[in-house]
Design a protein around this motif. Structure first.
Motif, short mmCIF file in Angstrom:
data_model
loop_
_atom_site.label_atom_id
_atom_site.label_comp_id
_atom_site.label_asym_id
_atom_site.label_seq_id
_atom_site.Cartn_x
_atom_site.Cartn_y
_atom_site.Cartn_z
N ILE A 190 -22.74 -12.73 14.55
CA ILE A 190 -22.90 -14.19 14.50
C ILE A 190 -23.12 -14.65 13.06
O ILE A 190 -22.54 -15.64 12.61
CB ILE A 190 -24.04 -14.64 15.42
N GLY A 191 -23.95 -13.91 12.33
CA GLY A 191 -24.19 -14.24 10.93
C GLY A 191 -22.93 -14.18 10.10
O GLY A 191 -22.67 -15.04 9.26
N PHE A 192 -22.11 -13.17 10.34
CA PHE A 192 -20.86 -13.05 9.58
C PHE A 192 -19.91 -14.19 9.92
O PHE A 192 -19.32 -14.79 9.02
CB PHE A 192 -20.19 -11.70 9.88
N LEU A 193 -19.77 -14.51 11.19
CA LEU A 193 -18.83 -15.57 11.58
C LEU A 193 -19.27 -16.94 11.09
O LEU A 193 -18.45 -17.76 10.71
CB LEU A 193 -18.66 -15.58 13.10
N VAL A 194 -20.57 -17.19 11.07
CA VAL A 194 -21.07 -18.50 10.67
C VAL A 194 -21.24 -18.63 9.16
O VAL A 194 -20.94 -19.67 8.58
CB VAL A 194 -22.42 -18.78 11.38
N LEU A 195 -21.68 -17.56 8.50
CA LEU A 195 -22.08 -17.66 7.09
C LEU A 195 -21.10 -17.07 6.09
O LEU A 195 -21.36 -17.11 4.89
CB LEU A 195 -23.44 -16.96 6.91
N LYS A 196 -19.97 -16.53 6.55
CA LYS A 196 -19.09 -15.81 5.63
C LYS A 196 -18.50 -16.69 4.53
O LYS A 196 -18.17 -16.21 3.46
CB LYS A 196 -17.98 -15.10 6.38
N ASP A 197 -18.39 -17.99 4.76
CA ASP A 197 -17.81 -18.88 3.76
C ASP A 197 -18.88 -19.64 2.97
O ASP A 197 -18.55 -20.56 2.23
CB ASP A 197 -16.89 -19.88 4.45
N ARG A 198 -20.13 -19.27 3.11
CA ARG A 198 -21.22 -20.00 2.45
C ARG A 198 -21.57 -19.45 1.07
O ARG A 198 -22.31 -20.09 0.34
CB ARG A 198 -22.47 -19.98 3.32
N GLY A 199 -21.09 -18.26 0.74
CA GLY A 199 -21.38 -17.70 -0.57
C GLY A 199 -21.06 -16.22 -0.61
O GLY A 199 -21.08 -15.56 0.43
N PRO A 200 -20.77 -15.70 -1.78
CA PRO A 200 -20.38 -14.29 -1.87
C PRO A 200 -21.53 -13.33 -1.55
O PRO A 200 -21.31 -12.26 -0.98
CB PRO A 200 -19.91 -14.13 -3.31
N PHE A 201 -22.75 -13.71 -1.89
CA PHE A 201 -23.89 -12.82 -1.63
C PHE A 201 -24.14 -12.67 -0.13
O PHE A 201 -24.28 -11.56 0.38
CB PHE A 201 -25.14 -13.37 -2.33
N VAL A 202 -24.18 -13.79 0.56
CA VAL A 202 -24.44 -13.73 2.00
C VAL A 202 -23.25 -13.11 2.75
O VAL A 202 -23.43 -12.41 3.74
CB VAL A 202 -24.82 -15.12 2.55
N ARG A 203 -22.04 -13.31 2.26
CA ARG A 203 -20.87 -12.69 2.89
C ARG A 203 -20.94 -11.17 2.76
O ARG A 203 -20.67 -10.45 3.72
CB ARG A 203 -19.57 -13.20 2.28
N ALA A 204 -21.29 -10.68 1.57
CA ALA A 204 -21.36 -9.23 1.37
C ALA A 204 -22.44 -8.61 2.25
O ALA A 204 -22.21 -7.56 2.87
CB ALA A 204 -21.64 -8.94 -0.11
N HIS A 205 -23.58 -9.26 2.35
CA HIS A 205 -24.66 -8.68 3.16
C HIS A 205 -24.37 -8.76 4.65
O HIS A 205 -24.69 -7.83 5.39
CB HIS A 205 -25.99 -9.36 2.82
N THR A 206 -23.78 -9.85 5.11
CA THR A 206 -23.47 -9.93 6.54
C THR A 206 -22.38 -8.94 6.92
O THR A 206 -22.45 -8.32 7.99
CB THR A 206 -23.06 -11.36 6.96
N ALA A 207 -21.38 -8.77 6.06
CA ALA A 207 -20.33 -7.79 6.33
C ALA A 207 -20.90 -6.37 6.33
O ALA A 207 -20.55 -5.54 7.19
CB ALA A 207 -19.20 -7.91 5.31
N THR A 208 -21.79 -6.09 5.40
CA THR A 208 -22.41 -4.76 5.33
C THR A 208 -23.25 -4.49 6.57
O THR A 208 -23.19 -3.40 7.14
CB THR A 208 -23.27 -4.66 4.06
N ALA A 209 -24.03 -5.47 6.99
CA ALA A 209 -24.87 -5.30 8.18
C ALA A 209 -24.00 -5.11 9.42
O ALA A 209 -24.31 -4.27 10.28
CB ALA A 209 -25.79 -6.50 8.35
N LEU A 210 -22.92 -5.88 9.53
CA LEU A 210 -22.03 -5.75 10.68
C LEU A 210 -21.36 -4.38 10.70
O LEU A 210 -21.27 -3.74 11.76
CB LEU A 210 -20.98 -6.87 10.67
#
Length: 107
Positions: A27-47
């Motif tokens: 859910i975090g990746f789908l919602v936050l992936k376009d909000r910034g490179p830092f949050v995208r990298a961490h959500t993708a890593t966690a997923l």
């Protein structure tokens, strides 16, 4: 998103993976992936890590017929706790983190 918001959401996604499995990082990746490179990298890593853990749980469940599967399940559970806490601390400090033993499904 401000950098402090990115750090907060990245930390929450890692901790969500600890409590809710792959659902919170997905859910975090789908919602936050376009909000910034830092949050995208961490959500993708966690997923990626949570999807790798699903594979470990399935293999451990199948192999629990043999004794080795129980050890795989215990190891996956402990690794989930330890690595999610380490990743949450790194995210809160604003540092990048890559889970060891993780298969990169999403980038």
């Amino acid at each position: 998103m401000t950098p402090s918001d990115e750090k907060l959401w990245s930390t929450l996604v890692h901790l969500g993976g600890l409590f809710f499995g792959f659902l919170a990082p997905l859910i975090g990746f789908l919602v936050l992936k376009d909000r910034g490179p830092f949050v995208r990298a961490h959500t993708a890593t966690a997923l990626n890590f949570q999807l790798t853990l699903i594979i470990a749980y399935v293999v451990g469940g199948i192999l629990s017929i043999v004794i080795i599967g129980i050890f795989i399940l215990i190891a996956a559970y402990v690794l989930n706790i330890v690595f999610c806490i380490i990743a949450a601390v790194k995210a809160n400090q604003g540092q990048p983190y890559t889970y060891p033993l993780s298969i990169p499904f999403v980038s």
